[in-house]
Design a protein around this motif. Structure first.
Motif, PDB file in Angstrom:
ATOM      1  N   LEU A   1      11.523  26.311 -37.118  1.00  0.00           N
ATOM      2  CA  LEU A   1      10.997  25.392 -38.127  1.00  0.00           C
ATOM      3  C   LEU A   1      10.771  24.047 -37.450  1.00  0.00           C
ATOM      4  O   LEU A   1      11.702  23.413 -36.964  1.00  0.00           O
ATOM      5  CB  LEU A   1      11.975  25.250 -39.290  1.00  0.00           C
ATOM      6  CG  LEU A   1      11.500  24.363 -40.447  1.00  0.00           C
ATOM      7  CD1 LEU A   1      10.239  24.935 -41.086  1.00  0.00           C
ATOM      8  CD2 LEU A   1      12.596  24.195 -41.482  1.00  0.00           C
ATOM      9  N   VAL A   2       9.535  23.644 -37.427  1.00  0.00           N
ATOM     10  CA  VAL A   2       9.153  22.435 -36.710  1.00  0.00           C
ATOM     11  C   VAL A   2       8.727  21.361 -37.700  1.00  0.00           C
ATOM     12  O   VAL A   2       7.912  21.623 -38.585  1.00  0.00           O
ATOM     13  CB  VAL A   2       7.978  22.719 -35.747  1.00  0.00           C
ATOM     14  CG1 VAL A   2       7.612  21.473 -34.975  1.00  0.00           C
ATOM     15  CG2 VAL A   2       8.309  23.867 -34.816  1.00  0.00           C
ATOM     16  N   LYS A   3       9.292  20.202 -37.547  1.00  0.00           N
ATOM     17  CA  LYS A   3       8.893  19.079 -38.411  1.00  0.00           C
ATOM     18  C   LYS A   3       7.935  18.180 -37.656  1.00  0.00           C
ATOM     19  O   LYS A   3       8.116  17.921 -36.456  1.00  0.00           O
ATOM     20  CB  LYS A   3      10.137  18.304 -38.849  1.00  0.00           C
ATOM     21  CG  LYS A   3      11.059  19.112 -39.755  1.00  0.00           C
ATOM     22  CD  LYS A   3      12.152  18.267 -40.344  1.00  0.00           C
ATOM     23  CE  LYS A   3      13.132  19.105 -41.157  1.00  0.00           C
ATOM     24  NZ  LYS A   3      12.466  19.788 -42.299  1.00  0.00           N
ATOM     25  N   GLY A   4       6.914  17.722 -38.384  1.00  0.00           N
ATOM     26  CA  GLY A   4       5.922  16.862 -37.765  1.00  0.00           C
ATOM     27  C   GLY A   4       5.812  15.531 -38.482  1.00  0.00           C
ATOM     28  O   GLY A   4       6.696  15.136 -39.229  1.00  0.00           O
TER      29      GLY A   4
ATOM     30  N   LYS B   1       3.509  21.267 -46.650  1.00  0.00           N
ATOM     31  CA  LYS B   1       3.963  19.939 -47.036  1.00  0.00           C
ATOM     32  C   LYS B   1       4.362  20.030 -48.498  1.00  0.00           C
ATOM     33  O   LYS B   1       3.617  20.603 -49.302  1.00  0.00           O
ATOM     34  CB  LYS B   1       2.862  18.894 -46.832  1.00  0.00           C
ATOM     35  CG  LYS B   1       3.318  17.472 -47.149  1.00  0.00           C
ATOM     36  CD  LYS B   1       2.260  16.446 -46.789  1.00  0.00           C
ATOM     37  CE  LYS B   1       2.755  15.044 -47.128  1.00  0.00           C
ATOM     38  NZ  LYS B   1       1.787  13.988 -46.744  1.00  0.00           N
TER      39      LYS B   1
ATOM     40  N   TYR C   1       5.080  23.822 -31.696  1.00  0.00           N
ATOM     41  CA  TYR C   1       6.168  24.772 -31.487  1.00  0.00           C
ATOM     42  C   TYR C   1       6.131  25.207 -30.025  1.00  0.00           C
ATOM     43  O   TYR C   1       5.102  25.643 -29.521  1.00  0.00           O
ATOM     44  CB  TYR C   1       5.993  25.999 -32.394  1.00  0.00           C
ATOM     45  CG  TYR C   1       6.869  27.140 -31.971  1.00  0.00           C
ATOM     46  CD1 TYR C   1       6.360  28.205 -31.235  1.00  0.00           C
ATOM     47  CD2 TYR C   1       8.226  27.139 -32.285  1.00  0.00           C
ATOM     48  CE1 TYR C   1       7.171  29.242 -30.825  1.00  0.00           C
ATOM     49  CE2 TYR C   1       9.050  28.171 -31.867  1.00  0.00           C
ATOM     50  CZ  TYR C   1       8.513  29.218 -31.141  1.00  0.00           C
ATOM     51  OH  TYR C   1       9.318  30.235 -30.725  1.00  0.00           O
TER      52      TYR C   1
ATOM     53  N   PHE D   1       4.742  16.811 -42.823  1.00  0.00           N
ATOM     54  CA  PHE D   1       4.329  18.195 -42.569  1.00  0.00           C
ATOM     55  C   PHE D   1       5.379  18.942 -41.763  1.00  0.00           C
ATOM     56  O   PHE D   1       6.095  18.356 -40.959  1.00  0.00           O
ATOM     57  CB  PHE D   1       2.991  18.217 -41.819  1.00  0.00           C
ATOM     58  CG  PHE D   1       1.808  17.916 -42.672  1.00  0.00           C
ATOM     59  CD1 PHE D   1       1.297  16.624 -42.747  1.00  0.00           C
ATOM     60  CD2 PHE D   1       1.188  18.921 -43.407  1.00  0.00           C
ATOM     61  CE1 PHE D   1       0.203  16.336 -43.558  1.00  0.00           C
ATOM     62  CE2 PHE D   1       0.099  18.639 -44.205  1.00  0.00           C
ATOM     63  CZ  PHE D   1      -0.398  17.355 -44.273  1.00  0.00           C
ATOM     64  N   GLU D   2       5.438  20.234 -41.995  1.00  0.00           N
ATOM     65  CA  GLU D   2       6.257  21.093 -41.170  1.00  0.00           C
ATOM     66  C   GLU D   2       5.608  22.469 -41.071  1.00  0.00           C
ATOM     67  O   GLU D   2       4.719  22.814 -41.859  1.00  0.00           O
ATOM     68  CB  GLU D   2       7.694  21.209 -41.688  1.00  0.00           C
ATOM     69  CG  GLU D   2       7.854  21.758 -43.082  1.00  0.00           C
ATOM     70  CD  GLU D   2       9.315  21.753 -43.492  1.00  0.00           C
ATOM     71  OE1 GLU D   2      10.054  20.791 -43.180  1.00  0.00           O
ATOM     72  OE2 GLU D   2       9.726  22.726 -44.145  1.00  0.00           O
TER      73      GLU D   2
ATOM     74  N   LEU E   1       1.315  25.920 -41.927  1.00  0.00           N
ATOM     75  CA  LEU E   1       1.613  24.494 -42.099  1.00  0.00           C
ATOM     76  C   LEU E   1       1.880  24.205 -43.575  1.00  0.00           C
ATOM     77  O   LEU E   1       1.113  24.662 -44.433  1.00  0.00           O
ATOM     78  CB  LEU E   1       0.426  23.655 -41.617  1.00  0.00           C
ATOM     79  CG  LEU E   1       0.571  22.138 -41.673  1.00  0.00           C
ATOM     80  CD1 LEU E   1       1.565  21.654 -40.622  1.00  0.00           C
ATOM     81  CD2 LEU E   1      -0.791  21.472 -41.460  1.00  0.00           C
TER      82      LEU E   1
ATOM     83  N   GLU F   1       6.485  26.727 -39.788  1.00  0.00           N
ATOM     84  CA  GLU F   1       7.494  27.702 -39.393  1.00  0.00           C
ATOM     85  C   GLU F   1       6.863  28.794 -38.545  1.00  0.00           C
ATOM     86  O   GLU F   1       5.867  29.409 -38.942  1.00  0.00           O
ATOM     87  CB  GLU F   1       8.162  28.323 -40.619  1.00  0.00           C
ATOM     88  CG  GLU F   1       9.317  29.244 -40.260  1.00  0.00           C
ATOM     89  CD  GLU F   1      10.103  29.713 -41.453  1.00  0.00           C
ATOM     90  OE1 GLU F   1       9.676  29.457 -42.603  1.00  0.00           O
ATOM     91  OE2 GLU F   1      11.154  30.358 -41.241  1.00  0.00           O
TER      92      GLU F   1
ATOM     93  N   LEU G   1       2.175  18.467 -35.157  1.00  0.00           N
ATOM     94  CA  LEU G   1       3.435  19.066 -34.710  1.00  0.00           C
ATOM     95  C   LEU G   1       3.137  20.182 -33.720  1.00  0.00           C
ATOM     96  O   LEU G   1       1.984  20.614 -33.601  1.00  0.00           O
ATOM     97  CB  LEU G   1       4.232  19.626 -35.908  1.00  0.00           C
ATOM     98  CG  LEU G   1       3.521  20.520 -36.900  1.00  0.00           C
ATOM     99  CD1 LEU G   1       3.390  21.946 -36.405  1.00  0.00           C
ATOM    100  CD2 LEU G   1       4.233  20.533 -38.245  1.00  0.00           C
TER     101      LEU G   1
END
Lengths: 112, 116
Positions: free
Chosen positions: A56-59, A78, A50, A63-64, A76, A66, A48
């Motif tokens: 807040l980034v979703k991959g 999960k 930014y 996984f995500e 990171l 912030e 992911l």
């Protein structure tokens, strides 16, 4: 100078429990930040990134991450670890010249 | 899905020999990079390349190193006289452009160079 710090060189979690891999950055401007995963004997796969849109980034693979400017962090997460998540994870930032500055990596171990 | 490819996957050479590591970037990408990762250490930037010339290089990229895009598709890294400390995984990466949404670098699987 820009730098990326991954606070844990190794993290172990049990399968099905949450994952938290920590990354802090230093930059004089708002950076672009990335998480890559490296499985054994494989290349770097983008999880992911930014780039100053949503914090807040979703991959991929659940996984995500912030982006928290006040804490200069890009951790990171999960919710539930899977055995296939075992790998090396790298946090990276773009420098002003578009080369990556990588952290030292975090090796994630997932216990059955 | 297009991907960056690298050959060979593993190269073993004797100290002092020349090696050429090859990469085929994604076909419409404009920016190319080499990084290296010494075993157990972080990935380090070596060099970036755009419009047939080096854009930036690190202090690691000394006179023993050179890069070339000989034919519009391949992107090579040459080490003229290898040293033991050149043993590492070498990653090639390519990027489409600099705009938002096009600035992600895509990495190849790497070439593991072992210098004996």
């Amino acid at each position: 100078a820009q730098s990326v710090t991954q606070l844990d060189s190794h993290v172990s979690v049990s399968e099905g429990t949450p994952v938290l891999l920590r990354c802090n950055y230093s930059s004089s401007y708002s950076p672009s930040l990335f998480w890559y995963v490296q499985h054994p004997n494989k290349g770097l796969q983008l999880l992911l990134k930014y780039t100053s849109a949503a914090t807040l980034v979703k991959g991929i693979n659940g996984f995500e991450a912030e982006f928290k400017k006040s804490e200069t962090s890009f951790h990171l997460t999960k919710p539930s670890a899977h055995m296939s998540d075992a790998a090396e994870y790298f946090c990276a930032a773009y420098s002003g010249t578009y080369k990556y500055i990588f952290g030292t990596g975090t090796r994630l171990k997932v216990l059955a | 899905e297009p991907e960056v490819t690298q050959t060979p996957s593993h190269q073993v050479t004797q100290m002092g020999q020349e090696v050429i590591l090859r990469c085929v970037p994604i076909s419409n990408h404009l920016y190319f990079y080499w990084y290296r990762q010494i075993l157990g250490q972080k990935v380090e930037f070596l060099v970036s390349f755009y419009n047939n010339e080096i854009s930036e290089k690190s202090e690691i990229f000394d006179d023993q190193f050179s890069v070339e895009r000989p034919d519009g598709s391949n992107f090579t890294l040459k080490i003229r006289s290898t040293k033991l400390e050149d043993s590492a995984m070498y990653f090639c990466a390519s990027r489409l452009s600099v705009g938002v949404g096009t600035d992600t670098q895509y990495f190849g699987p790497g070439t593991r160079l072992t210098v004996l």
